[in-house]
Design a protein around this motif. Structure first.
Motif, short mmCIF file in Angstrom:
data_model
loop_
_atom_site.label_atom_id
_atom_site.label_comp_id
_atom_site.label_asym_id
_atom_site.label_seq_id
_atom_site.Cartn_x
_atom_site.Cartn_y
_atom_site.Cartn_z
N ASN A 21 0.85 -1.18 0.00
CA ASN A 21 0.00 0.00 0.00
C ASN A 21 0.90 1.24 0.00
O ASN A 21 1.09 1.90 1.02
CB ASN A 21 -0.89 -0.03 1.25
N ILE A 22 1.50 1.50 -1.16
CA ILE A 22 2.61 2.46 -1.21
C ILE A 22 2.52 3.43 -2.39
O ILE A 22 1.72 3.25 -3.32
CB ILE A 22 3.96 1.72 -1.30
N LEU A 23 3.37 4.44 -2.32
CA LEU A 23 3.57 5.40 -3.40
C LEU A 23 5.03 5.35 -3.84
O LEU A 23 5.93 5.29 -3.00
CB LEU A 23 3.26 6.83 -2.94
N TYR A 24 5.25 5.39 -5.15
CA TYR A 24 6.60 5.56 -5.69
C TYR A 24 6.73 7.01 -6.15
O TYR A 24 6.00 7.46 -7.03
CB TYR A 24 6.83 4.65 -6.90
N VAL A 25 7.64 7.74 -5.56
CA VAL A 25 7.86 9.14 -5.93
C VAL A 25 9.32 9.32 -6.33
O VAL A 25 10.23 8.93 -5.58
CB VAL A 25 7.51 10.09 -4.76
N THR A 26 9.54 9.89 -7.51
CA THR A 26 10.90 10.09 -8.03
C THR A 26 11.09 11.55 -8.40
O THR A 26 10.37 12.08 -9.25
CB THR A 26 11.16 9.22 -9.27
N VAL A 27 12.05 12.20 -7.77
CA VAL A 27 12.45 13.55 -8.18
C VAL A 27 13.48 13.35 -9.27
O VAL A 27 14.64 13.00 -9.03
CB VAL A 27 13.03 14.34 -6.99
N ASN A 28 13.04 13.54 -10.51
CA ASN A 28 13.85 13.21 -11.68
C ASN A 28 14.86 14.33 -11.94
O ASN A 28 14.68 15.20 -12.78
CB ASN A 28 12.94 13.01 -12.89
N LEU A 29 15.96 14.27 -11.18
CA LEU A 29 16.96 15.35 -11.22
C LEU A 29 18.36 14.75 -11.10
O LEU A 29 18.76 14.32 -10.02
CB LEU A 29 16.69 16.33 -10.08
N PRO A 30 19.12 14.69 -12.18
CA PRO A 30 20.47 14.12 -12.12
C PRO A 30 21.48 15.07 -11.47
O PRO A 30 21.28 16.29 -11.44
CB PRO A 30 20.82 13.87 -13.59
N ASP A 31 22.54 14.47 -10.95
CA ASP A 31 23.67 15.21 -10.38
C ASP A 31 23.27 16.14 -9.23
O ASP A 31 23.69 17.31 -9.17
CB ASP A 31 24.39 16.02 -11.47
N ILE A 32 22.45 15.62 -8.32
CA ILE A 32 22.12 16.38 -7.12
C ILE A 32 23.34 16.43 -6.20
O ILE A 32 24.01 15.42 -5.98
CB ILE A 32 20.93 15.73 -6.37
N LYS A 33 23.66 17.59 -5.69
CA LYS A 33 24.77 17.73 -4.75
C LYS A 33 24.31 17.24 -3.37
O LYS A 33 23.43 17.87 -2.75
CB LYS A 33 25.21 19.19 -4.66
N PRO A 34 24.86 16.12 -2.89
CA PRO A 34 24.37 15.54 -1.63
C PRO A 34 24.40 16.51 -0.45
O PRO A 34 23.48 16.50 0.38
CB PRO A 34 25.34 14.37 -1.40
N GLU A 35 25.42 17.33 -0.40
CA GLU A 35 25.53 18.25 0.74
C GLU A 35 24.47 19.34 0.73
O GLU A 35 24.20 19.99 1.76
CB GLU A 35 26.93 18.88 0.77
#
Length: 232
Positions: A21-35
């Protein structure tokens, strides 16, 4: 000014199994700076803020309220070089899908259906099998350019190699078609006059350039001329 990244979503539903009973959510954004990544998940909303880019780094941000409540404690997130992904647990177990991701029924061009993960409500039972198929290579039976191993380009499907006269196979090749009528290669050689008829130890040539009609090699050249006897 911050840019709204593309958000993809899909869902599953279950009134008995909360893990389905879930949602899949993807922020489609390459090269995110982890910090730079900052996100907050509550039962009713999610907020996201980060910098991303390889050559030109830009600011990205969004906030949205969910259609219904989620369970933050049993939700997961993961950051990769391609996207920021979340699997959110719906709080209420029910068979029906959410009507949409957001609370408000407004047109949002940056929120899109994730068709790679989406299945209809009545097709959820076969979802696990479909996911397994994505990893299956079909038993190596039909790799591109291999024609299902039925033949290789320019080799006549292994059933009639050039110069083989449709013999369907070569000796010592593991029964790749065999000789016509069940005859083996040795019997064929005997019936055709031995190895000489096949161009010697080199195998069948299938060409008139190597052997002339009398069986003499062309390399021997014309016979020497006899000297004529002088007339008396």
């Amino acid at each position: 000014m911050a840019i709204h990244p593309e958000v993809l979503w899909a869902q599953r539903s279950s009134e008995s199994d909360e893990t389905k009973n879930i949602l899949y959510v993807t922020v489609n954004l390459p090269d995110i700076k982890p910090e730079s990544l900052k996100y907050e998940l509550t039962a009713t909303a999610i907020s996201f803020k980060a910098q991303a880019g390889t050559h030109e780094v830009k600011d990205y941000e969004f906030n949205l309220e969910f259609f219904a409540e989620v369970d933050p404690e049993n939700s997961k997130s993961n950051l990769t070089s391609r996207a920021f992904t979340l699997v959110l647990r719906k709080k209420e177990k029910q068979a029906d899908y959410w009507q949409r991701l957001t609370k408000e029924k407004i047109k949002t061009p940056y929120i899109k259906t994730d068709f790679s993960k989406w299945v209809d409500e009545d097709e959820q039972d076969g979802d696990a099998a479909a996911a397994d198929d994505d990893m299956d290579m079909g038993g190596m039976g039909g790799m591109p350019g291999m024609g299902g191993m039925g033949g290789m380009p320019g080799m006549g499907g292994m059933g009639g190699m050039p110069g083989m006269g449709g013999m369907g196979g070569m000796p010592g090749m593991g029964g790749m078609g065999g000789m016509p009528g069940g005859m083996d290669f040795e019997q064929m050689m005997k019936s055709m006059g031995g190895a000489e008829a096949f161009g010697g130890a080199g195998g069948p040539s299938g060409s008139s350039d190597d052997v002339d009609e009398d069986g003499d090699d062309d390399d021997d050249g014309p016979p020497p001329l006899e000297e004529a006897e002088p007339k008396a």
